[in-house]
Scaffold this active site. Structure first.
Site, PDB file in Angstrom:
ATOM      1  N   GLN A 201       0.816  -1.213   0.000  1.00 49.24           N
ATOM      2  CA  GLN A 201       0.000   0.000   0.000  1.00 49.24           C
ATOM      3  C   GLN A 201       0.850   1.264   0.000  1.00 49.24           C
ATOM      4  O   GLN A 201       0.318   2.375  -0.051  1.00 49.24           O
ATOM      5  CB  GLN A 201      -0.928  -0.010   1.219  1.00 49.24           C
ATOM      6  CG  GLN A 201      -1.923  -1.149   1.208  1.00 49.24           C
ATOM      7  CD  GLN A 201      -2.679  -1.280   2.525  1.00 49.24           C
ATOM      8  OE1 GLN A 201      -2.444  -0.537   3.482  1.00 49.24           O
ATOM      9  NE2 GLN A 201      -3.585  -2.251   2.594  1.00 49.24           N
TER      10      GLN A 201
ATOM     11  N   HIS B 222      -0.983   0.187   5.689  1.00 49.70           N
ATOM     12  CA  HIS B 222      -1.532   1.232   6.556  1.00 49.70           C
ATOM     13  C   HIS B 222      -0.590   2.420   6.748  1.00 49.70           C
ATOM     14  O   HIS B 222      -0.077   2.685   7.829  1.00 49.70           O
ATOM     15  CB  HIS B 222      -1.931   0.640   7.909  1.00 49.70           C
ATOM     16  CG  HIS B 222      -2.985  -0.404   7.823  1.00 49.70           C
ATOM     17  ND1 HIS B 222      -3.563  -0.968   8.931  1.00 49.70           N
ATOM     18  CD2 HIS B 222      -3.574  -1.005   6.741  1.00 49.70           C
ATOM     19  CE1 HIS B 222      -4.466  -1.872   8.555  1.00 49.70           C
ATOM     20  NE2 HIS B 222      -4.481  -1.908   7.231  1.00 49.70           N
TER      21      HIS B 222
ATOM     22  N   GLU C 107     -14.924   4.259   9.837  1.00 46.66           N
ATOM     23  CA  GLU C 107     -15.408   5.329  10.697  1.00 46.66           C
ATOM     24  C   GLU C 107     -15.271   6.700  10.052  1.00 46.66           C
ATOM     25  O   GLU C 107     -14.280   6.989   9.385  1.00 46.66           O
ATOM     26  CB  GLU C 107     -14.617   5.357  12.008  1.00 46.66           C
ATOM     27  CG  GLU C 107     -14.776   4.134  12.866  1.00 46.66           C
ATOM     28  CD  GLU C 107     -14.048   4.252  14.191  1.00 46.66           C
ATOM     29  OE1 GLU C 107     -14.064   3.273  14.957  1.00 46.66           O
ATOM     30  OE2 GLU C 107     -13.466   5.331  14.473  1.00 46.66           O
TER      31      GLU C 107
ATOM     32  N   TYR D 231      -9.565   7.779  19.607  1.00 46.56           N
ATOM     33  CA  TYR D 231     -10.628   7.242  18.763  1.00 46.56           C
ATOM     34  C   TYR D 231     -10.733   5.718  18.811  1.00 46.56           C
ATOM     35  O   TYR D 231     -11.473   5.131  18.025  1.00 46.56           O
ATOM     36  CB  TYR D 231     -10.478   7.806  17.343  1.00 46.56           C
ATOM     37  CG  TYR D 231     -10.804   9.287  17.366  1.00 46.56           C
ATOM     38  CD1 TYR D 231     -12.092   9.732  17.157  1.00 46.56           C
ATOM     39  CD2 TYR D 231      -9.838  10.220  17.720  1.00 46.56           C
ATOM     40  CE1 TYR D 231     -12.419  11.077  17.262  1.00 46.56           C
ATOM     41  CE2 TYR D 231     -10.142  11.569  17.822  1.00 46.56           C
ATOM     42  CZ  TYR D 231     -11.436  11.991  17.599  1.00 46.56           C
ATOM     43  OH  TYR D 231     -11.757  13.329  17.724  1.00 46.56           O
TER      44      TYR D 231
ATOM     45  N   TYR E  89     -10.015 -10.226  10.051  1.00 46.66           N
ATOM     46  CA  TYR E  89     -10.180 -10.820   8.724  1.00 46.66           C
ATOM     47  C   TYR E  89     -10.189 -12.339   8.862  1.00 46.66           C
ATOM     48  O   TYR E  89      -9.386 -12.906   9.351  1.00 46.66           O
ATOM     49  CB  TYR E  89      -9.033 -10.379   7.805  1.00 46.66           C
ATOM     50  CG  TYR E  89      -9.062  -8.901   7.518  1.00 46.66           C
ATOM     51  CD1 TYR E  89     -10.005  -8.375   6.642  1.00 46.66           C
ATOM     52  CD2 TYR E  89      -8.171  -8.036   8.131  1.00 46.66           C
ATOM     53  CE1 TYR E  89     -10.055  -7.024   6.371  1.00 46.66           C
ATOM     54  CE2 TYR E  89      -8.201  -6.672   7.868  1.00 46.66           C
ATOM     55  CZ  TYR E  89      -9.153  -6.174   6.991  1.00 46.66           C
ATOM     56  OH  TYR E  89      -9.195  -4.828   6.733  1.00 46.66           O
TER      57      TYR E  89
END
Length: 375
Positions: free
Chosen positions: A92, A154, A247, A257, A268
């Site tokens: 990513q 991420h 979210e 959070y 997963y």
């Protein structure tokens, strides 16, 4: 075959080709407030990730494959702009977001977020440079997330300038070290706030307290959408959840959070992660279960879509749509899902009031949404 028959066939072929091209370049989509037209502005980009509009009407578009290019409204795509830093394209990670300094017209500063490689591993970093034609000059790294680690997941990362001269950088938890999101001694799973030169505001919530001075908020999983609310000018973000629990958050100073202590998602392959609530941890303003895989967000303020003013437009990778969220203060009162049919990586409002999308594909596109013309 007679020559006039050949000419007729050639003309018919050209006409058919033109019709096919027109059909692929423009598509009508029904929405709750009437039909809209989706136009393909440009294509042929390799996994485009972020975009911003220049004063001359062109766009700067990043490709995750470590290219920064100009894209014009006539569809032309430039060669890569030279002068980028070393970028690790892996999983990513790669070249991520791009933003202009609020005074870009006078100082030419362009900001990029990207996966920065080191011998110890990599992490999200932010650099700025002056844009001079096809060259970035005076490049300097103003932020480098710590610690570096070997992970392909991420990274965040959106860049948002505030009206009062700060720069927000959204980050991810790096996947395998998700519990770092709950500690204040790493940048994993955080939003950080900087001055545009990378120095740390002394009004940041953890200055003089425990934690890294850059941290603004924590307990995030992977934030890939961020914008300022058009009325309050507060930072709003959205983040990916695991198997549900994406979210939308009003992202305030020093608040926690919750990830991974609380979540509406699950592992997963199935399995419990934690409860959905805990004292001292924020509840999302809105959450998506099952996950839509959100990426890119803008609060719409233009005139073209008068019924959308004040709505949050959120791109979705998994369901290939734009979620239009109707807001009443800090509450989401309605959601419309607008089917795009391609993985939406970024969502921006153009200077013309149209909505522009990037599609996350090997043949990535710049799409334009505007009201369909009445017959």
């Amino acid at each position: 075959m007679h020559s006039f028959q050949k000419l007729s066939l050639t003309a018919a072929t050209l006409l058919l080709t033109g019709l096919i091209q027109a059909q692929t370049q423009a598509q009508t989509i029904d929405t709750e407030h009437g039909p809209i037209q989706m136009n393909t502005i440009a294509e042929g980009l390799q996994h485009p990730w972020g975009m911003t509009f220049l004063p001359d009407g062109r766009m700067l578009v990043t490709e995750r494959t470590a290219n920064l290019r100009y894209v014009s409204m006539d569809g032309s795509i430039s060669e890569p702009i030279a002068g980028l830093p070393d970028i690790l394209v892996d999983g990513q990670g790669g070249l991520l977001d791009v933003a202009l300094h609020p005074d870009f017209a006078s100082n030419q500063w362009v900001y990029i977020s990207y996966n920065e490689p080191t011998p110890e591993g990599s992490s999200t970093a932010v650099a700025r440079a002056r844009l001079n034609g096809m060259q970035l000059e005076q490049l300097e790294v103003i932020f480098s997330a710590q610690p570096k680690m070997r992970s392909r997941h991420h990274f965040g990362s959106r860049l948002v300038f505030t009206d009062d001269g700060y720069l927000f950088v959204t980050l991810g938890d790096r996947g395998s070290r998700r519990h770092d999101a709950q500690t204040l001694d790493t940048h994993h799973g955080k939003v950080v706030r900087l001055y545009p030169d990378g120095t740390i505001p002394q009004t940041n919530p953890f200055v003089g307290r425990e934690g890294l001075d850059e941290i603004w908020s924590f307990g995030h999983r992977n934030i890939q959408g961020a914008d300022l609310h058009p009325q309050t000018r507060e930072l709003w973000t959205h983040e990916h959840g695991p198997q549900g629990g994406d979210e939308l958050n009003l992202t305030e100073a020093a608040k926690n959070y919750g990830w991974p202590t609380i979540t509406y998602g699950e592992e997963y392959g199935g399995g419990h992660i934690g409860p959905t609530e805990k004292e001292g941890m924020e509840q999302p303003v809105h959450q998506w279960t099952p996950s839509i895989a959100p990426s890119g967000m803008v609060f719409y303020t233009g005139e073209l879509f008068s019924d959308w003013q004040g709505n949050a437009l959120v791109g979705a990778l998994r369901y290939q749509l734009v979620a239009r969220l109707v807001m009443d203060g800090n509450e989401v009162t309605h959601e419309e899902r607008i089917d795009i049919g391609m993985r939406v990586r970024d969502v921006r409002q153009g200077p013309d009031g149209a909505v522009y999308l990037l599609t996350d594909e090997p043949n990535g596109k710049v799409l334009q949404l505007k009201p369909a013309k009445s017959e």
